[in-house]
Design an enzyme around this catalytic site. Sequence first.
Site, PDB file in Angstrom:
ATOM      1  CD  GLU A 102       2.545  -0.009  -3.006  1.00  0.00           C
ATOM      2  OE1 GLU A 102       3.280  -0.160  -2.642  1.00  0.00           O
ATOM      3  OE2 GLU A 102       2.430   1.061  -3.549  1.00  0.00           O
TER       4      GLU A 102
ATOM      5  CB  CYS B  96      -1.189   0.011   0.897  1.00  0.00           C
ATOM      6  SG  CYS B  96      -1.626   1.359   1.435  1.00  0.00           S
TER       7      CYS B  96
END
Lengths: 291, 785, 155
Positions: free
Chosen positions: B743, B374
């Site tokens: 991500e 992330c």
Amino acid sequence: MIPGPFEYHRPGTLDEAVALLASLGDDAKIISGGHSLIPMMKLRLAEPAHLVDISGLDGLDYIRESDGYLTIGALTCEAAVDRSDLIHSKYPIISDTAHVIADPLVRNLATIGGNLAHGDPANDHPATMLALGAEVVVSGPNGSRTIGIDDFFLGPLTTALGADEILTEIRIPTPPANSGGAYIKFERKVGDFAIAAVAATVTLDADGNCVKAGIGLTNVGPTPVRAKAAEEALTGNPLTDDNIATAGRLASEASQPISDHRGSEEYKRAIVEVLTKRALYKAKSRAEGGS
Amino acid sequence: MTELKTSAEIGGMGHSVKRKEDPRFIRGRGNYVDDVVRPGMLYMAIVRSPYAHAKIISINSEKALAHPGVAAVITGETLKEYNLHWMPTLMSDTQMVLPIDKVMYQAQEVAAVIATSRYAAADGVELVEVEYEPLEVVIDPFKALEPGAPVLRTDKEGQKDNRIFHWEAGDKAATDQAFKDAEVTITQDIYIPRIHVASIETCGIVAEFDSVEGQLTCWMTSQAPHAHRTVFALVAGHVGLSEEKIRIISPDIGGGFGGKVPIYPGYVIAIAATVVTGSPIKWIENRRENLQADSFARDYHMHAELAADKDGTMKALRIKTIADHGYTDAACNPAKWPAGMFSVMTGSYPFEQAFCEVDGVYTNKPPGGIAYRCSFRVTEAVHAIERLVDMLADEIDMDPAALRFKNFIKPEQFPYKTVTGWEYDSGNYAGALKLAMEMIGYEDLLKEQKEKRERGELMGIGISSFTEVVGAGPSKHFDILGLKMFDSAEIRVHPTGKVIVRLGVKSQGQGHETTFGQIVAEELGIPVKDIKVEEGDTDTAPYGLGTYASRSTPVAGAATALASRKIRDKARKIAAYLLEVNEDDLEWEPGKFFVKGVPDKVKTIQEIAFAAYTNHPQGLEAGLEAVSYYDPPNLTFPFGSYICVVDIDSGTGEVKIRRFVAVDDCGNIINPMIVEGQIHGGLTMGMAPVLMEEISYDEEGNIYGGSFMEYLMPTAMETPNWETGKTTTPSPHHPIGAKGVGESATVGAPPAIVNAIVDALSHLGVRHMEIPITPEKVWRAINGL
Amino acid sequence: MGTQSISIKVNGAEQTGEVEARLLLVHFIREDLGLTGTHIGCDTSHCGACTVILDGKAVKSCTVFAVQAAGKEVQTIEGMTTNGELHPLQEGFMEEHGLQCGFCTPGMIMSSKALLQENSNPTEEEIRIGISGNLCRCTGYVNIVKAVQYAAAKI
């Protein structure tokens, strides 16, 4: 993670293995598939000074049916149990069980004997063997003896097996016609122990009444649990929704789960009830010739 | 669709070129850190604390040292002699390498055993005797902030409480006013638990110090080898390590996801050990160490609120967060962004006002706050907004898709400036959601759900329309420990027209050896098979900040394109010389220059390359190579819309993801096959914490989730067959119009799944569920418990 | 605790070693024989990165002692190519993008090989069960399933 040191023994015969165990005493552990023991050794939760490897012993790897019994050699790996046509066609509850133990790679080495002898209430075969009314054959210094499965599991990781005894065979009475069984495991993911699992067997008479029932529970007590009251409630009665519901409730009452990361006590009891009912419906369907 | 400008043989942008790294991996010939063996190498294993907070009374190494094969035991006292017992974190906090007086979390490094084999080192660990005196443990970050809570960081002068930082973005007063004026407000506490990247390869290092040359070579699991080299030089300069004599080699990496960005104590201890012993040292952490002590991700306690009009027009957003960082702030955010890009929380919607505040807190847990696939806290932000949107839809009884369409920022509004200060580069949010709805058959699903609900069956549909922010970043705003977040590419075209490309980023499975070659192939028309891409060796690669936060394509990808273009510019000069025309008379098509209107007066790039070394024009330097250090003008903002369908077993609470459609837009695509693979993996890592993965602690600070027995990673059986689709909205400011994708799916997937589960139970009064949504939580919700 | 000599046939060649009883098969393969294609990912027999084929069965070599494998046959990823020719599974993983970081790949390929030996035409469900003892963190399994299907079609 690295296991501690030990001395490795690979006896050539069962007698030699038993003699080794007798002479080495508590310092020795039996290893066959090793899939319960080796992880514990790597964590150094187990540090046996001696390992007696029985995996190479001849004549303990078989699945046969004779004289009213299905007999399975203790060294039969779970994958072989899972794949056996004999078991699949006549004892599908055992296929159900072997199929959900750990994962396919583990099943290639893990043995049915080890699964029972480890005495872990989280293991899957114990509940099924309770439901089937199996017995185990063990060999010790004084020869072999047979132990009824109800007398086998004594406590957490404790069985009736003596330190110098080796489990050699599992004997399952061939059920009469119109019998069926099923094992249903509810797990967090493949490879995990059950949140709870239920093994159920039924035998029906010509009128569809249940003449015999067996119910075993996985991972909801200090030992594998046999739900006797639930069995009795079914015996002699038709497998109606009501009766199955009653059995589910009684099985739930018989369970003794504790709260942990797999679920609260309350939840596990509820799961036992749900799975018992589902296993009974499936067992009934199989008894009636379905799948 | 990305327009194909090159042939399949050249294999430029848009071609699903098979990966160049695969031939070695499928033969078992990858070269990971644990595969590195050096002559005379010793092995290191680490003694770890059983306590979450304790004073160290004594460490006795005698028995360990007496064990056959044990060469040394290194403690904090050993390191203290070199002033190496503490080190800075990437957030400019401080972290113990080995403790002198107290431990701050369970599994913290206490001492290291050096031995001639892995086995002897492990035995040695068992024999080191450590006496502890347990101290009061602080686990709950809210309690940590209460007055009177024990101050954990007694080592930090002036630290009077357990607050690490307070950070805010947006206009508080205006947002508060908007909430006062609002017709509808939604409020929800949302906790995003601790999780762990758990790449299948754990972390490790082989450190080798040559005391004669003063040369330190480290093969290590590093997503950012250059940054690590600089940190080592700065931290250990006083003991004689000098940056030109530090070489970090990041070989093949078995998955990173952010977990291989931090500098872990184990690396530093191994470096100290090679200096002390004079032998190469190998340290490979085991899985338990990896899960228990390496950087965690998430652990955000959010109090999220949304204000809207009754007709569904979203007006304002307010989120207050307590961020549990463990005992030190060892996150890997850019320096000015202690909560990462969390303020991108307004997502795909044009909020008039928004305000967020984040308080970082010390607790007796391992440090971290890193990615888990992330980009800097975007997952938490997206989770909050996409949950709130669904709750608003429920509150005003509007279809969640319709509510999103009503509010989305419109394509013509880009570039769009958000109230918290981001400038979204491009987007077509409605287009992505529309496609996802078509793919999954949204209307039919609504009908099916209605029928099932009447029969008492539980089925849910969940949407997430996320906006990502990646490609850090413009150097005026983004740096790590002062190192600006540009990235680099160096390209050399050899005389025979073959190419080597070296990059400051580092692949951990993303396929850089293929995709960066494709960028060069696109720009120079040289077949991708003739292009070698090399990364990870600080002695040869140009300086870069590494691969994480989906920044490789946005930053190093741009550098690669620009370096290629520099080469093309020089090639034009050489071609003009060879063809005896003016540069302006030349036209380029992939792989060749030809004279305008005279296509047979042509020089291929290969001919030009040869001439660059054999027949270059006077006044022009020989050779054909270029370097680019790319400082992006802005971040890129990939986006997508995901729809998830779940079926729930009402007896057990088991959730089954029946279908999941992911429509992603990451701008122009370099390699569709690889992009799809990234999305598959990202979705799986998005799903995992929603249904299974979590690391938790009891009140004494004992970890749960410290091995794969307890940390539940999905197998093929728990993972659905992901369906993917795409729209293409290029980034206007990126040289090749690409945005980054690694991500997106991890960021976007969680709320889609949560929304689907809540939707399945909404008629039972369920409005929200906290992840991981275990079967028991669902069962409780069904039964009103 | 001394050492003992063992002999294991690895990828067709007899290999001998003087080992401690506690030496794990995976360490024997990786460190004594230098066959580093077999990886270690978890220590608790959950991840399957260490999968090899032992007497025809796919097993986790981190949960077998090398002495237990004495006298048996082991095949590792390095033994999958014959005369330089890729096995259809190796081809399938490459063609279908069934790998990313490559760390789980050797184990996945060995498990899949064992699966296809038993069942040359598995359904998607059977493939998923077959690889459920192997964790992959990168691919989401979709393309691994396709890779096995590719190989099944080819074999």
